[in-house]
Design an enzyme around this catalytic site. Structure first.
Site, mmCIF file in Angstrom:
data_model
loop_
_atom_site.group_PDB
_atom_site.id
_atom_site.type_symbol
_atom_site.label_atom_id
_atom_site.label_comp_id
_atom_site.label_asym_id
_atom_site.label_seq_id
_atom_site.Cartn_x
_atom_site.Cartn_y
_atom_site.Cartn_z
ATOM 1 N N ARG A 32 0.823 -1.215 0.000
ATOM 2 C CA ARG A 32 0.000 0.000 0.000
ATOM 3 C C ARG A 32 0.856 1.264 0.000
ATOM 4 O O ARG A 32 0.571 2.230 -0.714
ATOM 5 C CB ARG A 32 -0.914 -0.041 1.236
ATOM 6 C CG ARG A 32 -1.981 0.993 1.264
ATOM 7 C CD ARG A 32 -3.224 0.491 1.977
ATOM 8 N NE ARG A 32 -2.954 -0.006 3.316
ATOM 9 C CZ ARG A 32 -3.070 0.726 4.425
ATOM 10 N NH1 ARG A 32 -3.425 1.986 4.342
ATOM 11 N NH2 ARG A 32 -2.830 0.198 5.603
ATOM 12 N N ARG A 58 -9.913 3.154 -0.963
ATOM 13 C CA ARG A 58 -8.715 2.561 -0.356
ATOM 14 C C ARG A 58 -8.314 3.372 0.873
ATOM 15 O O ARG A 58 -8.438 4.596 0.866
ATOM 16 C CB ARG A 58 -7.546 2.586 -1.344
ATOM 17 C CG ARG A 58 -7.699 1.630 -2.501
ATOM 18 C CD ARG A 58 -6.573 1.823 -3.483
ATOM 19 N NE ARG A 58 -5.268 1.480 -2.940
ATOM 20 C CZ ARG A 58 -4.780 0.243 -2.896
ATOM 21 N NH1 ARG A 58 -5.487 -0.770 -3.364
ATOM 22 N NH2 ARG A 58 -3.586 0.006 -2.392
ATOM 23 N N ILE A 59 -7.847 2.664 1.887
ATOM 24 C CA ILE A 59 -7.348 3.364 3.077
ATOM 25 C C ILE A 59 -5.956 3.902 2.758
ATOM 26 O O ILE A 59 -5.114 3.189 2.207
ATOM 27 C CB ILE A 59 -7.318 2.406 4.279
ATOM 28 C CG1 ILE A 59 -8.765 2.041 4.634
ATOM 29 C CG2 ILE A 59 -6.606 3.035 5.469
ATOM 30 C CD1 ILE A 59 -8.898 0.998 5.711
ATOM 31 N N LEU A 60 -5.733 5.167 3.073
ATOM 32 C CA LEU A 60 -4.441 5.792 2.759
ATOM 33 C C LEU A 60 -3.405 5.418 3.820
ATOM 34 O O LEU A 60 -3.713 5.384 5.019
ATOM 35 C CB LEU A 60 -4.608 7.309 2.707
ATOM 36 C CG LEU A 60 -5.525 7.808 1.582
ATOM 37 C CD1 LEU A 60 -5.879 9.282 1.801
ATOM 38 C CD2 LEU A 60 -4.868 7.617 0.218
ATOM 39 N N ASP A 119 -11.775 7.925 8.835
ATOM 40 C CA ASP A 119 -12.942 8.818 8.886
ATOM 41 C C ASP A 119 -12.974 9.641 10.180
ATOM 42 O O ASP A 119 -14.051 10.005 10.664
ATOM 43 C CB ASP A 119 -14.245 8.023 8.706
ATOM 44 C CG ASP A 119 -14.306 7.341 7.342
ATOM 45 O OD1 ASP A 119 -13.844 7.948 6.357
ATOM 46 O OD2 ASP A 119 -14.802 6.202 7.252
ATOM 47 N N HIS A 149 -17.922 11.552 3.287
ATOM 48 C CA HIS A 149 -18.341 10.270 3.861
ATOM 49 C C HIS A 149 -19.870 10.266 3.992
ATOM 50 O O HIS A 149 -20.447 11.254 4.442
ATOM 51 C CB HIS A 149 -17.681 10.101 5.230
ATOM 52 C CG HIS A 149 -18.024 8.805 5.885
ATOM 53 N ND1 HIS A 149 -17.459 7.609 5.498
ATOM 54 C CD2 HIS A 149 -18.906 8.509 6.870
ATOM 55 C CE1 HIS A 149 -17.969 6.631 6.229
ATOM 56 N NE2 HIS A 149 -18.846 7.151 7.066
ATOM 57 N N ASP A 190 -7.033 12.401 8.498
ATOM 58 C CA ASP A 190 -5.831 12.164 9.297
ATOM 59 C C ASP A 190 -5.631 10.655 9.396
ATOM 60 O O ASP A 190 -6.207 9.899 8.614
ATOM 61 C CB ASP A 190 -5.898 12.889 10.648
ATOM 62 C CG ASP A 190 -7.000 12.362 11.544
ATOM 63 O OD1 ASP A 190 -7.567 11.288 11.240
ATOM 64 O OD2 ASP A 190 -7.289 13.008 12.569
ATOM 65 N N ASN A 197 -12.095 14.458 2.419
ATOM 66 C CA ASN A 197 -12.915 13.289 2.061
ATOM 67 C C ASN A 197 -14.384 13.623 2.271
ATOM 68 O O ASN A 197 -14.730 14.487 3.077
ATOM 69 C CB ASN A 197 -12.528 12.108 2.957
ATOM 70 C CG ASN A 197 -13.291 10.841 2.602
ATOM 71 O OD1 ASN A 197 -13.458 10.518 1.421
ATOM 72 N ND2 ASN A 197 -13.758 10.118 3.607
HETATM 73 C C1 GAR Z 1 -20.231 8.713 -1.942
HETATM 74 O O1 GAR Z 1 -21.513 8.550 -1.405
HETATM 75 C C2 GAR Z 1 -19.219 8.903 -0.844
HETATM 76 O O2 GAR Z 1 -19.751 9.523 0.279
HETATM 77 C C3 GAR Z 1 -18.828 7.476 -0.556
HETATM 78 O O3 GAR Z 1 -18.787 6.832 -1.779
HETATM 79 C C4 GAR Z 1 -19.747 7.448 -2.643
HETATM 80 C C5 GAR Z 1 -19.066 7.734 -3.959
HETATM 81 O O4 GAR Z 1 -19.971 8.135 -4.922
HETATM 82 N N1 GAR Z 1 -17.573 7.427 0.101
HETATM 83 C C6 GAR Z 1 -17.261 6.537 1.011
HETATM 84 O O5 GAR Z 1 -18.020 5.653 1.375
HETATM 85 C C7 GAR Z 1 -15.861 6.671 1.563
HETATM 86 N N2 GAR Z 1 -15.713 5.878 2.742
HETATM 87 P P1 GAR Z 1 -19.497 8.701 -6.313
HETATM 88 O O6 GAR Z 1 -18.449 7.724 -6.858
HETATM 89 O O7 GAR Z 1 -20.731 8.690 -7.134
HETATM 90 O O8 GAR Z 1 -18.954 10.061 -6.071
#
Ligand code: GAR
Length: 204
Positions: free
Chosen positions: A68, A94-96, A148, A112, A144, A110
């Protein structure tokens, strides 16, 4: 380095990338999307970026790297070569690694699909439904080393209805994401922010 130059990292459908690019084109979001990176060859985000003439659109394959950290280092090289100030995660699954997070401290954002700190992780919408909450929503936050867990920049709330399934609730949350993410990025480059402890205070 332009303080408005951003790199977007996305793994999937790319609807958040699309609304950011649309907001930029409409003059509502003064960022400059210089680079889009996806870890998935089939990500629609790549097609969206190419159609919008983003200067650099890269598929970087995790399998080509030993671990990674090595994969993240390749992404970091591309981000620095493109002179990007901000790294915007838009459905990047992916987790950074810690070195990547440290290299770009307080420059990674990000979105979420839950009201953090409730329901971190990859199954936030399902987890919120199973728990039985009556409201959920989305959170834009700095990244960070805690998954999340970084300082919160903005949140929007939606109701959870009795007959919701994962798809219907996620669609309602995404409608809010699509307003909140471009608006927060605009605020970030136009106003900026500072910290009071872990609390983000927007400059006026
Ligand atoms: C979004 O709803 C975002 O919040 C989520 O993935 C979706 C991507 O949608 N992110 C996560 O779950 C990160 N942990 P998109 O590809 O249509 O922008």
């Amino acid at each position: 380095m332009s303080l408005k130059a951003i790199a977007v990292m996305a793994s999937g459908r790319g609807s958040n990338l699309r609304v950011i690019l649309d907001a930029v084109a409409a003059g509502n979001c003064p960022v400059d999307v210089q680079l889009v990176i996806s870890d998935k060859a089939e990500a629609q985000a790549l097609d969206i970026a190419r159609a919008a003439n983003v200067p650099q659109v890269l598929h970087i394959t995790p399998k080509d790297y030993t671990d990674r950290a090595a994969f993240d280092a390749a992404c970091a090289e591309a981000i620095d070569a493109a002179d990007c100030q901000w790294i915007v995660l838009a459905g990047y699954m992916r987790i950074l690694s810690s070195p990547f997070v440290r290299r770009f401290r307080q420059r990674i954002i990000n979105i979420h699909p839950a009201i953090l700190p409730a329901f971190p992780g990859a199954h936030a919408v399902d987890d919120a439904l199973t728990y039985g909450v009556k409201v959920s929503g989305c959170t834009v936050h700095l990244v960070d080393e805690v998954l999340d867990g970084g300082p919160i920049l903005a949140q929007a709330v939606v109701p959870v209805l009795d007959d919701d399934n994962c798809e219907s609730l996620h669609a309602r949350i995404q409608a809010e994401e699509h307003k909140l993410y471009p608006a927060t990025l605009a605020r970030m480059v136009e106003l900026g922010f500072h910290f009071d402890g872990r609390k983000v205070i927007w400059n006026t």
